[in-house]
Structures are given as structure tokens and as C-alpha cells.
Design an enzyme around this catalytic site. Structure first.
Site, mmCIF file in Angstrom:
data_model
loop_
_atom_site.group_PDB
_atom_site.id
_atom_site.type_symbol
_atom_site.label_atom_id
_atom_site.label_comp_id
_atom_site.label_asym_id
_atom_site.label_seq_id
_atom_site.Cartn_x
_atom_site.Cartn_y
_atom_site.Cartn_z
ATOM 1 N N ARG A 74 -61.769 -2.182 -91.943
ATOM 2 C CA ARG A 74 -60.500 -2.635 -91.358
ATOM 3 C C ARG A 74 -60.475 -2.451 -89.841
ATOM 4 O O ARG A 74 -59.921 -3.285 -89.108
ATOM 5 C CB ARG A 74 -59.351 -1.856 -92.006
ATOM 6 C CG ARG A 74 -57.984 -2.371 -91.586
ATOM 7 C CD ARG A 74 -56.882 -1.763 -92.438
ATOM 8 N NE ARG A 74 -55.574 -2.312 -92.122
ATOM 9 C CZ ARG A 74 -54.523 -1.574 -91.779
ATOM 10 N NH1 ARG A 74 -54.622 -0.252 -91.716
ATOM 11 N NH2 ARG A 74 -53.373 -2.145 -91.511
ATOM 12 N N HIS A 130 -59.426 -5.260 -87.140
ATOM 13 C CA HIS A 130 -58.344 -5.064 -86.165
ATOM 14 C C HIS A 130 -58.859 -5.066 -84.735
ATOM 15 O O HIS A 130 -58.100 -5.329 -83.805
ATOM 16 C CB HIS A 130 -57.563 -3.788 -86.480
ATOM 17 C CG HIS A 130 -56.606 -3.960 -87.624
ATOM 18 N ND1 HIS A 130 -55.379 -3.357 -87.681
ATOM 19 C CD2 HIS A 130 -56.698 -4.700 -88.758
ATOM 20 C CE1 HIS A 130 -54.752 -3.704 -88.805
ATOM 21 N NE2 HIS A 130 -55.539 -4.516 -89.471
ATOM 22 N N ASN A 153 -51.065 -0.885 -86.694
ATOM 23 C CA ASN A 153 -52.092 0.158 -86.589
ATOM 24 C C ASN A 153 -51.559 1.580 -86.717
ATOM 25 O O ASN A 153 -52.250 2.470 -87.234
ATOM 26 C CB ASN A 153 -52.805 0.046 -85.233
ATOM 27 C CG ASN A 153 -53.576 -1.260 -85.098
ATOM 28 O OD1 ASN A 153 -53.919 -1.875 -86.109
ATOM 29 N ND2 ASN A 153 -53.847 -1.669 -83.866
ATOM 30 N N HIS A 176 -59.750 -6.622 -99.428
ATOM 31 C CA HIS A 176 -58.759 -5.805 -100.145
ATOM 32 C C HIS A 176 -59.238 -5.436 -101.560
ATOM 33 O O HIS A 176 -58.434 -5.030 -102.386
ATOM 34 C CB HIS A 176 -57.398 -6.508 -100.175
ATOM 35 C CG HIS A 176 -56.699 -6.489 -98.841
ATOM 36 N ND1 HIS A 176 -55.420 -6.965 -98.662
ATOM 37 C CD2 HIS A 176 -57.094 -6.046 -97.620
ATOM 38 C CE1 HIS A 176 -55.066 -6.818 -97.384
ATOM 39 N NE2 HIS A 176 -56.070 -6.267 -96.732
#
Ligand code: HEM
Length: 315
Positions: free
Chosen positions: A57, A61, A89, A188
Site C-alpha cells: 500500500r 500511495h 494516510n 485487497h
């Protein structure tokens, strides 16, 4: 006219920048860089499975905000506001300590040679592999930014309440197709999410498996403010195996977030979800190529940016 010429120029520069990335970038300057990163990632994931999800992740990001330039790693100071406290975040991103540890191991073998942005890209791949997922070759040679943007983090990272149109739009803005978006969402299949991010979905949406909703409600009270940070697995069936179970979950209405279930809710991506649910090979190959595409988003190359000595601050 002037703006369309400068737009074309920008496009060419972006093409050149990504063309400069190469899988062999560190072969002579730091031949042990990749094995050092892999060893550290494997150790971290063996210690805590979830770390594999958190590192994957982090790379996402990073790349969706100013491109894959390590901007997400810059910590806030009294005089600098970075991305770590932006809404998507804050109290959610993890793994900064693991990246710092990898960086110090890499610095010990090759001084100021390997960028933090490249470490993130390689660590994301090694995390997926450590949890049983596909592998791919990571193009390298990214440099680190001297800036970060909390406003771009807020505007460009998709939130869990997005509908299908919003999701397609957010990924289209970065050059991805709807199929790429569905493939990347397969991330996911590992990791966890907080109650505050799935509360609306389990109490207010009707496209959710009733038994699944009931089990989630036990640890996620209806009232805002209670149990907000309680965790649930993003993939309730095989939480820490990087497989295609995420898509079969969606077929049985077991998406954790509203945004997850939007991918299979009678819309244009239903068939892609069915395809990835029925073919692990189709998912693996679509995921791997979309990850390479993501890792190519707006890198700094050549003499742009810098190679940070410490990932959390500019030199
Ligand atoms: C499609 C739009 C997406 C949305 C709306 C979304 C949203 C979220 C949210 C809300 C969380 C939980 C955060 C928390 O509760 O603390 C999460 C976790 C996670 N996301 Fe996404 N995400 C998306 C796409 C992606 C992509 C493209 C990747 C990577 C390729 C990714 C990888 C992950 C991982 C691995 C976790 C678990 C992290 C952990 O356990 O530490 N997500 N995502």
C-alpha cells in the site's frame, strides 16, 4: 496553443523519464541491492504477515501522489508538511520503520546510490511474492523528491466511499483502464481495514452478504466514535495469501468497503471480476502488468530530485 504545445512537451518528457527506468539500473553500482531488499522484506513479512500488505500500500500511495518519488516517506516537521497526515494516510499507513531499516542496510553496502522510491517499488513486489503472489521485473532508476503534497494525497487517493464511476475516474486520471483498476484492487486480497472505513457499508448498503455484515458488526459498532480503529481483514477467506479470493468474495457480496463491492454491483466491471475470480492466472498477469504501469508513474530520473540518505527527510 501555447498550452497544448507545453502539454505535448510534458507528455514527451514523461515518456522519456519512464523510458530511462531499467531493471538493470543497479547491476554495476549496487549489485547486492535487490537481494538485500528481498531478504529484509521476507524477514519483516515472516515476522508479521500484515507488513506485506502495508508495504504494498505504501508504494501505491507513493505513486498516486506526484508519481513514484518517495514523497510519501517524508515525515512532517515543524516547517514541513508532507503526506503522512493527509486523510487517506493518517493513522493508517504503516511500514515506515521497515523501509527505514532496509534503507540503512542498503546504505551500508552502497552509499547514496539506491533511492527510497526504488526501495518502495522493489519492496512492494517482494511483499506480494512473500505472500504467495505473482512476481514481476521492477524497472529501476527512480530518484527521490525534495517535496511532498498533502493536498494531492487528499485529492488523488481514492476513498472507500467512492462509487464505480469515481473509481474509474480516479484511475483514468493516472492513465489506467477500468480493467487495470479492477486488477490493482485485487491487492485487497491481503491486509486489514478500519471500522470507520467500512461502517457505512455494513450498516447502510444492501449489496452485502447478511452473514458477513453481521459478523463485521460484532466488532464495529454503529455509533461513530466507538471502535473506529477496530480492524477487519480485507479478504475474509484467505487473509494473508495473495490469491484471487478477493474476486470470489465480491461474487458472494463480501467486499469489505463500499468501493470494493462497487466493482461487482451490476456495472461495467462485473465481467472482469468474474474473469479474475475464475482464473488465478488471468488475475496474476493483469496484476503484475498493472503494477509495472503504476511503478512507472511520473518518476524523477537523471539529475532530477536526489538520492536521499534517510528516506524520511530531504538531504
Ligand atoms: C481502488 C481504490 C482503492 C480504495 C478506495 C482503497 C482504500 C483502502 C482503504 C480505505 C484501506 C484501509 C485503510 C485503513 O482502514 O486504515 C485500504 C487498505 C489497503 N489497500 Fe487499498 N484502496 C484502493 C486501491 C488499492 C490499490 C491499488 C492497492 C495496491 C496496489 C491497495 C492496497 C491496499 C492494501 C494492501 C491495504 C491493506 C494495508 C494494511 O493492512 O496495512 N489498495 N485501501
Amino acid at each position: 496553443m501555447a498550452s497544448s504545445v507545453s502539454f505535448l512537451l510534458l507528455l514527451c518528457m514523461a515518456a522519456v523519464a519512464s523510458a530511462q527506468l531499467s531493471p538493470t539500473f543497479y547491476d554495476t553500482s549496487c549489485p547486492n541491492a535487490l537481494s538485500t531488499i528481498k531478504r529484509a522484506v521476507t524477514a519483516a513479512v515472516n515476522k508479521e504477515n500484515r507488513m506485506g500488505a502495508s508495504l504494498l500500500r505504501l508504494h501505491f500511495h507513493d505513486c498516486f501522489v506526484q508519481g513514484c518519488d518517495g514523497s510519501v516517506l517524508l515525515a512532517d516537521t515543524a516547517t514541513f508538511t508532507g503526506e503522512q497526515n493527509a486523510l487517506p494516510n493518517m493513522k493508517s499507513l504503516r511500514g515506515f520503520d521497515v523501509i527505514a531499516n532496509i534503507k540503512s542496510q542498503v546504505e551500508a553496502i552502497c552509499k547514496q546510490t539506491v533511492s527510497c522510491a526504488d526501495i518502495l517499488a522493489v519492496a512492494a513486489r517482494d511483499s506480494v511474492v512473500a505472500l504467495g503472489g505473482p512476481s514481476w521485473t521492477v524497472p529501476l532508476g527512480r530518484r527521490d523528491s525534495t517535496t511532498a503534497s498533502s493536498s494531492l494525497a487528499n485529492s488523488d487517493l481514492p476513498p472507500p466511499f467512492f462509487n464505480l464511476t469515481d473509481l474509474i475516474g480516479a484511475f483514468d486520471k493516472k492513465g489506467f483502464t477500468a480493467t487495470d483498476m479492477v486488477a490493482l484492487s485485487g491487492a485487497h486480497t491481503i491486509g486489514q481495514g478500519q471500522c470507520q472505513n467500512f461502517r457505512d457499508h455494513i450498516y447502510n448498503d444492501s449489496n452485502i452478504n447478511p452473514g458477513y455484515a453481521t459478523s463485521l458488526k460484532a466488532n464495529c459498532p454503529r455509533a461513530t466514535g466507538s471502535g473506529d480503529t477496530n480492524l477487519a481483514p480485507l479478504d475474509p477467506t484467505t487473509s494473508y495469501t495473495f490469491d484471487n479470493a478477493y474476486y470470489s468474495n465480491l461474487l458472494s457480496q463480501k467486499g469489505l468497503f463500499h468501493s470494493d463491492q462497487e466493482l461487482f454491483n451490476g456495472g461495467s466491471t462485473d465481467n472482469t471480476v468474474r474473469n479474475f475470480a475464475s482464473s488465478a492466472a488471468a488475475f496474476s498477469s493483469a496484476f503484475a502488468s498493472a503494477m509495472v504501469k503504476m511503478a512507472n508513474l511520473g518518476p524523477l530520473t537523471g539529475s532530477q530530485g536526489q538520492i536521499r540518505l534517510t528516506c524520511s527527510k530531504v538531504n
